[in-house]
Design an enzyme around this catalytic site. Structure first.
Site, PDB file in Angstrom:
ATOM      1  N   THR A  28       0.845  -1.189   0.000  1.00 46.73           N
ATOM      2  CA  THR A  28       0.000   0.000   0.000  1.00 46.73           C
ATOM      3  C   THR A  28       0.880   1.240   0.000  1.00 46.73           C
ATOM      4  OG1 THR A  28      -1.797  -1.123   1.098  1.00 46.73           O
ATOM      5  CG2 THR A  28      -1.659   1.243   1.456  1.00 46.73           C
ATOM      6  N   GLN A 102      -3.644  -7.105  -6.246  1.00 49.90           N
ATOM      7  CA  GLN A 102      -4.046  -7.689  -4.969  1.00 49.90           C
ATOM      8  C   GLN A 102      -5.455  -7.214  -4.607  1.00 49.90           C
ATOM      9  OE1 GLN A 102      -2.432  -6.700  -1.045  1.00 49.90           O
ATOM     10  NE2 GLN A 102      -1.984  -8.865  -0.731  1.00 49.90           N
ATOM     11  N   HIS A 177      -6.097 -11.167  -1.025  1.00 50.40           N
ATOM     12  CA  HIS A 177      -5.395 -10.772   0.206  1.00 50.40           C
ATOM     13  C   HIS A 177      -6.078 -11.436   1.400  1.00 50.40           C
ATOM     14  CE1 HIS A 177      -3.066  -8.817   3.087  1.00 50.40           C
ATOM     15  NE2 HIS A 177      -3.245  -7.555   2.772  1.00 50.40           N
ATOM     16  N   TYR A 182      -6.792  -9.007   7.905  1.00 51.70           N
ATOM     17  CA  TYR A 182      -7.944  -8.412   7.208  1.00 51.70           C
ATOM     18  C   TYR A 182      -9.087  -9.440   7.088  1.00 51.70           C
ATOM     19  CZ  TYR A 182      -4.629  -4.679   6.561  1.00 51.70           C
ATOM     20  OH  TYR A 182      -3.721  -3.690   6.800  1.00 51.70           O
TER      21      TYR A 182
HETATM   22  C1  LIG Z   1       4.577   0.301   2.986  1.00 52.65           C
HETATM   23  C2  LIG Z   1       4.068  -1.098   3.083  1.00 52.65           C
HETATM   24  C3  LIG Z   1       2.793  -1.374   2.655  1.00 52.65           C
HETATM   25  C4  LIG Z   1       2.302  -2.692   2.673  1.00 52.65           C
HETATM   26  N1  LIG Z   1       1.072  -2.959   2.150  1.00 52.65           N
HETATM   27  C5  LIG Z   1       0.674  -4.244   1.973  1.00 52.65           C
HETATM   28  C6  LIG Z   1      -0.493  -4.563   1.218  1.00 52.65           C
HETATM   29  O1  LIG Z   1      -1.190  -3.692   0.663  1.00 52.65           O
HETATM   30  N2  LIG Z   1      -0.816  -5.868   1.095  1.00 52.65           N
HETATM   31  C7  LIG Z   1      -0.080  -6.875   1.664  1.00 52.65           C
HETATM   32  O2  LIG Z   1      -0.416  -8.051   1.515  1.00 52.65           O
HETATM   33  N3  LIG Z   1       1.037  -6.588   2.367  1.00 52.65           N
HETATM   34  C8  LIG Z   1       1.446  -5.318   2.502  1.00 52.65           C
HETATM   35  N4  LIG Z   1       2.625  -5.039   3.135  1.00 52.65           N
HETATM   36  C9  LIG Z   1       3.477  -6.152   3.594  1.00 52.65           C
HETATM   37  C10 LIG Z   1       4.503  -6.520   2.509  1.00 52.65           C
HETATM   38  O3  LIG Z   1       3.875  -7.152   1.403  1.00 52.65           O
HETATM   39  C11 LIG Z   1       5.568  -7.468   3.068  1.00 52.65           C
HETATM   40  O4  LIG Z   1       4.928  -8.566   3.630  1.00 52.65           O
HETATM   41  C12 LIG Z   1       6.421  -6.798   4.139  1.00 52.65           C
HETATM   42  O5  LIG Z   1       6.917  -5.549   3.689  1.00 52.65           O
HETATM   43  C13 LIG Z   1       7.609  -7.691   4.535  1.00 52.65           C
HETATM   44  O6  LIG Z   1       8.432  -7.922   3.403  1.00 52.65           O
HETATM   45  P1  LIG Z   1       9.854  -7.169   3.278  1.00 52.65           P
HETATM   46  O7  LIG Z   1      10.620  -7.484   4.529  1.00 52.65           O
HETATM   47  O8  LIG Z   1      10.482  -7.739   2.036  1.00 52.65           O
HETATM   48  O9  LIG Z   1       9.567  -5.693   3.175  1.00 52.65           O
HETATM   49  C14 LIG Z   1       3.117  -3.732   3.168  1.00 52.65           C
HETATM   50  C15 LIG Z   1       4.399  -3.423   3.643  1.00 52.65           C
HETATM   51  C16 LIG Z   1       4.877  -2.137   3.586  1.00 52.65           C
HETATM   52  C17 LIG Z   1       6.283  -1.858   4.037  1.00 52.65           C
END
Ligand SMILES: Cc1cc2nc3c(=O)[nH]c(=O)nc-3n(C[C@H](O)[C@H](O)[C@H](O)COP(=O)(O)O)c2cc1C
Length: 366
Positions: A28, A102, A177, A182
């Site tokens: 997001t 998503q 998702h 959620y």
């Molecule tokens: C800014 C931000 C927004 C996120 N929005 C979503 C989202 O819309 N849907 C989702 O399934 N996960 C969302 N996540 C989780 C990420 O998909 C991911 O699981 C999380 O960042 C951990 O992975 P990473 O360590 O590679 O960043 C978000 C994470 C961040 C940092």
């Protein structure tokens, strides 16, 4: 390391060839700050810059007006939104990328401010006692309205319509998702679901909505273009806590997903340290890999080395990277050339405009 590193190897998911196994995780970014919550040229630039990923999964996108819980997130339920998303899919496809959208319903993780004063919908009238980020800043969540069977049926149709819209908008597929506290996760978990009908009480009943949604979506999109996301050891976040039925519930879901020919199952390692949490499972890929017959994507805190290792150990087929893709639009090239990885600025994760969104340079621009 050269081209042979596992992350850089091509893979087929269904009938789609992904040029590498480096997946952009859904994130997001709250840039749809227009009346219609539609994606714009700005989104097209952001995703276009990242099209060297084997697959991009977009930010969570609400399937209906009811599904929203955050400011400025894009939807996929109106004509205007479909037109906006076409800009995005064109930009990614022009660069030979692949992109899934998503599909999101936040359930109780919302606020009446988003619903003209009405209560958000959820499996049961249980307040997550969390915060919702509204247009007036953080507000306490409220006790949601327990969904009627009609509300549930309508929501299933909303997901189906959103999937049709995704096809119209040119997406290669959709990710449901069903993760991170959620709507679906609220159905799965006993602390958020005290229903006594066919959507509550037993594991099978608590998992039912996900399968009904997949069954509805596969009427409009081939199964092998549908992915789903689970976070089995999500704990103490958004009012979700692990109990003794949590891991068995996810085991049931993962095994039942084997009856479908999905594009992939997207799992997350725990978001928080759960080593001392009773009934949790700290090693998600290791625990669930033997149960999952299809393509498995793993996430959370991976880097190049850990990503290559998890593939090498055959604990997953794909690795999704979140924050690294925010600040490194050409992440696969950086892995291939073993180049420096840029760090991200958390302050601009959710702020409107270009800053922190499309201004992280490509290697060729440095
Ligand atoms: C800014 C931000 C927004 C996120 N929005 C979503 C989202 O819309 N849907 C989702 O399934 N996960 C969302 N996540 C989780 C990420 O998909 C991911 O699981 C999380 O960042 C951990 O992975 P990473 O360590 O590679 O960043 C978000 C994470 C961040 C940092």
């Amino acid at each position: 390391m050269s081209k042979v590193q596992p992350l850089l190897q091509e893979i087929m998911i269904g009938d789609l060839t992904l040029k590498n196994r480096i997946i952009m995780a859904p994130m997001t970014r709250s840039r749809a700050n227009n009346r219609e919550n539609r994606p714009t040229e700005l989104h097209a630039r952001y995703y276009g810059q990242r099209s060297s990923a084997g697959l991009i999964i977009t930010c969570g996108s609400q399937v209906s007006k009811n599904a929203v819980g955050y400011i400025n997130t894009p939807g996929i339920y109106s004509e205007a939104q479909v037109e906006g998303w076409k800009l995005v899919t064109n930009a990614v496809h022009e660069n030979q990328g692949k992109i899934f959208i998503q599909l999101w319903h936040v359930g109780r993780m919302s606020h009446p401010d988003f619903h003209d004063g009405e209560l958000p919908l959820a499996p049961s009238a249980i307040n997550p006692k969390s915060k919702s980020f509204t247009y007036e800043g953080f507000k306490d969540t409220v006790t949601p309205k327990a969904m009627t069977i009609d509300d549930i049926k309508k929501t299933i149709l909303d997901f189906k319509d959103a999937a049709s819209n995704a096809l119209k908008a040119g997406f290669d597929g959709v990710e449901i998702h069903s993760s991170n506290g959620y709507l679906f996760h609220q159905f799965f978990t006993k602390c958020s679901n005290n229903r006594t009908d066919e959507y509550g009480a037993s594991i099978e009943n608590r998992a039912r909505l996900l399968f009904e949604v997949i069954d509805a979506i596969k009427e409009v999109i081939p199964e092998n273009h549908i992915g789903t996301r689970l976070n089995p050891s999500f704990h103490d976040l958004f009012g979700i806590t692990i109990d003794k039925e949590t891991i068995p519930t996810f085991e049931y879901i993962v095994k039942k997903l084997n009856n479908y020919n999905l594009a992939y199952l997207h799992l997350s390692e725990p978001f928080t340290d759960v080593t001392n949490v009773p009934f949790s499972e700290p090693n998600i890929a290791r625990h669930f890999r033997p149960l999952c017959k299809g393509t498995l994507m793993i996430n959370n805190e991976f880097n190049q080395e850990k990503g290559n290792r998890v593939l090498q150990e055959d604990l997953a087929d794909l690795v999704s990277f979140g924050k690294l893709f925010i600040s490194n639009p050409d992440l696969p090239t950086r892995f291939e050339l073993n180049r420096d990885i840029a760090s991200w600025d958390q302050k601009t994760f959710y702020t409107p405009g270009e800053k922190g969104y499309i201004d992280y340079p490509l290697l060729t621009e440095i």
